[in-house]
Scaffold this active site. Sequence first.
Site, PDB file in Angstrom:
ATOM      1  CG  HIS A  65      -1.399  -0.092  19.706  1.00 20.79           C
ATOM      2  ND1 HIS A  65      -1.038   0.122  20.919  1.00 20.79           N
ATOM      3  CD2 HIS A  65      -0.691  -1.302  19.288  1.00 20.79           C
ATOM      4  CE1 HIS A  65      -0.152  -0.714  21.491  1.00 20.79           C
ATOM      5  NE2 HIS A  65      -0.156  -1.763  20.396  1.00 20.79           N
TER       6      HIS A  65
ATOM      7  CG  LEU B 226      -1.711   1.209   1.535  1.00 25.34           C
ATOM      8  CD1 LEU B 226      -2.602   1.589   0.312  1.00 25.34           C
ATOM      9  CD2 LEU B 226      -2.689   0.983   2.849  1.00 25.34           C
TER      10      LEU B 226
ATOM     11  CB  SER C 158       0.791   7.303  -4.147  1.00 26.11           C
ATOM     12  OG  SER C 158      -0.593   7.830  -3.990  1.00 26.11           O
TER      13      SER C 158
ATOM     14  CB  SER D 197      -7.389   0.711  20.798  1.00 28.93           C
ATOM     15  OG  SER D 197      -8.151   0.591  19.515  1.00 28.93           O
TER      16      SER D 197
ATOM     17  CG  HIS E 251       3.806  -0.664  18.096  1.00 30.11           C
ATOM     18  ND1 HIS E 251       4.463  -1.777  18.071  1.00 30.11           N
ATOM     19  CD2 HIS E 251       2.757  -0.966  18.798  1.00 30.11           C
ATOM     20  CE1 HIS E 251       3.851  -2.652  18.740  1.00 30.11           C
ATOM     21  NE2 HIS E 251       2.809  -2.100  19.351  1.00 30.11           N
TER      22      HIS E 251
ATOM     23  CE1 TYR F 122       0.843  -3.387  25.025  1.00 30.52           C
ATOM     24  CE2 TYR F 122       1.914  -5.238  24.336  1.00 30.52           C
ATOM     25  CZ  TYR F 122       1.051  -4.387  24.012  1.00 30.52           C
ATOM     26  OH  TYR F 122       0.355  -4.347  22.753  1.00 30.52           O
TER      27      TYR F 122
ATOM     28  CG  ASP G 264       6.122   1.655  -5.293  1.00 31.27           C
ATOM     29  OD1 ASP G 264       6.428   2.651  -4.974  1.00 31.27           O
ATOM     30  OD2 ASP G 264       6.582   0.335  -5.204  1.00 31.27           O
TER      31      ASP G 264
ATOM     32  CB  THR H  61      -1.040   3.374  -6.039  1.00 33.26           C
ATOM     33  OG1 THR H  61       0.253   3.478  -5.061  1.00 33.26           O
ATOM     34  CG2 THR H  61      -1.235   4.507  -7.043  1.00 33.26           C
TER      35      THR H  61
ATOM     36  CD  GLU I  58       3.640  -2.719  22.427  1.00 36.79           C
ATOM     37  OE1 GLU I  58       2.416  -2.270  22.342  1.00 36.79           O
ATOM     38  OE2 GLU I  58       4.078  -3.686  22.008  1.00 36.79           O
TER      39      GLU I  58
END
Length: 685
Positions: free
Chosen positions: A209, A40, A621, A260, A100, A485, A619, A624, A446
């Site tokens: 996260h 991606l 971007s 989250s 992360h 953690y 690629d 795309t 974390e």
Amino acid sequence: NYLLGVGRADCTGPVAEIPLATLPFQMGYANLDQVGGGLLTHLYSRAFIVAEPDDSRRVVFVSADIGMVSQRLRLEVLKKLKSKYGDLYRQDNVILSGTHTHSGPGGYFQYTLFLITSKGLIRPSLNAIVNGIVKSIDIAHQNMKRGRVFINRGTVENSQINRSPFSYLENPASERSRYSSNTDKEMVMLKMVDENGQELGLISWFAVHPVSMNNTNHLVNSDNVGYASYLFEQEKNKGMLAGEGSFVAAFASSNLGDVSPNTKGPFCVNTGESCNNPHSTCPVGGATMCMAMGPGSDMFDSTRIIGQNIYLKARELFENASQEITGPISSAHQWVNMSDVLVELNATHKVRTCKPALGHSFAAGTIDGVGAFNFTQGSVEGDPFWDEIRDQLLGEPSNETKACHKPKPILFSTGEMTWPHPWHPDIVDVQIAAMGSLAIVAVPGELTTMSGRRLREAVKREFDSHGTLRMDVVIAGLCNVYTHYITTYEEYQVQRYEAASTIYGPHTLSAYIQLYRGLARAIATDTVQDLPRGPEPPVFTIGNLTLVPLLTADRAPASKTFGDVLQELRQQYRVREVAEVTFVGANPRNSAENATEHNFLTVERYNSTSDSWHVVQNDASWDTRFYWTKGFFGRSNVTIEWHIPPDTEQGIYRIRYFGHYRKNLSLTHAVSIPFEGTSSAFEIT
């Protein structure tokens, strides 16, 4: 006031067949099936160097679009820096932090637990990250110039929830009453400009996260914080393609342990009712049905919304930053055996940390990515069935370790598992870098929201008590080595996922607070040179055995060749539609093993005056998407999607694909041969 340098370099690595995110049950994600299947957006390392004007002292902060910095990665980066720059860049003045993202390739670890979940030590993956980080530092080093640093802070709304609110409630009411929220909503931002006022870059720290992309995703990407970087860099590097231009914007991790981005909260995917309860379970289907969703219509949309929120706040803080950071630069670092730290809680009471171990609720995962089988969060009792299986396969935890970790029921006693190498680190980095009134606390894991607040406060108080007043203390997460953690002692008692993953036992946070106070004291009193270095971490010799499929020869279907179009585009599209084309493909790993920065695709616009094509997207971007589908007998397809943005100019366009196919010359020798494919032209109206 300072000498400043910024740099950005690609660290994407192989985008196919490599496990993403890499931790059993949950690095954040459960899925050994979750391997890369395309791209991606690229992953980048972003480096920032700040040096005193006479160049006597300097610090480097790197934020890389990876799950976390591993010990192996850090040691290899420092070795390369030493061979290039001698003693300029060292253990103490180089901070390496991971954003992360849970959608980056794994395989860059040396401890056995992580080797298992990322299918071995995958050299192409490790090398891409090492080389990318070093290259970003090289670029920053070569571009040092006089400049100024400004700090600003502000509140980011509607972008996070606490995913273990019942753990948070275990903290004392008197402590909770000092805060308006169960997450840290504050963003801290550094703005860097040269002496002529030209903008160089920024670092933002904000606790969330990067799991807007969930565990069904197979495309390598940098998630919500990466999208924020993309938006900021696109805005400042006008007219450049994604990943190009001199302005560098890093959105770095902080105390995100229980935070989250999936702001709709947890719901039972089968019935739609809320499962916001202490064990995150559903009446039908148990814990595996309880998942949190983001604000958007799908994971791509949620990534965009959260990323944009973060970007917009950073932009506002950047434009209005006026508080300048001035003053000396210093840094302190120690290696510590975290499995055996004597912690002085008060004048009369001493406790110890434990050998590493993971609790049963570790296997439950979180509402951002549920675990497997019937594990639930908040388990303070073991399960005889799983304990028996563990005893047979891996051996029973010792009584000493069981007692040390109480009330955690131990699932994996990793500190007592050493075959073929230790399963978890004992030797851990603690590090602080200070510039003027800013202290960056580099944490190897974390921290939860409240853990982060306690650590910041303790470090600030330590500076205060030695006459260094009004320090701004920032926590940088996922630095230097990964140790899961760090919850508060109170949160630890109820053993949700984060507590079960606090591997050095209930007093882990107290130990870190004691250690970081020691570093702060050394910086404030100018006695850093007297700090003991501590025990050096091991480097294991790990073979090349991986469970990643071997690269085999690529084959094209009969009467076709690599790069031929299998499914053509339409002749016309409107903005906001998706242009999609499928080519005869080859394994993208061939390309990663040929070059660090391979570009798989371009979108090009026809210019009639010059009778030529101009690249408008690549690629990297976010518009795309590059999908690779593996078939049988060496065949594969590549599908490229272009999600046409609303501001696209009308005109004639085409999409191109660039790959390498592998050809066997003999039984032992193979070559990768470059090829390309081009779609037919199409019109945007």
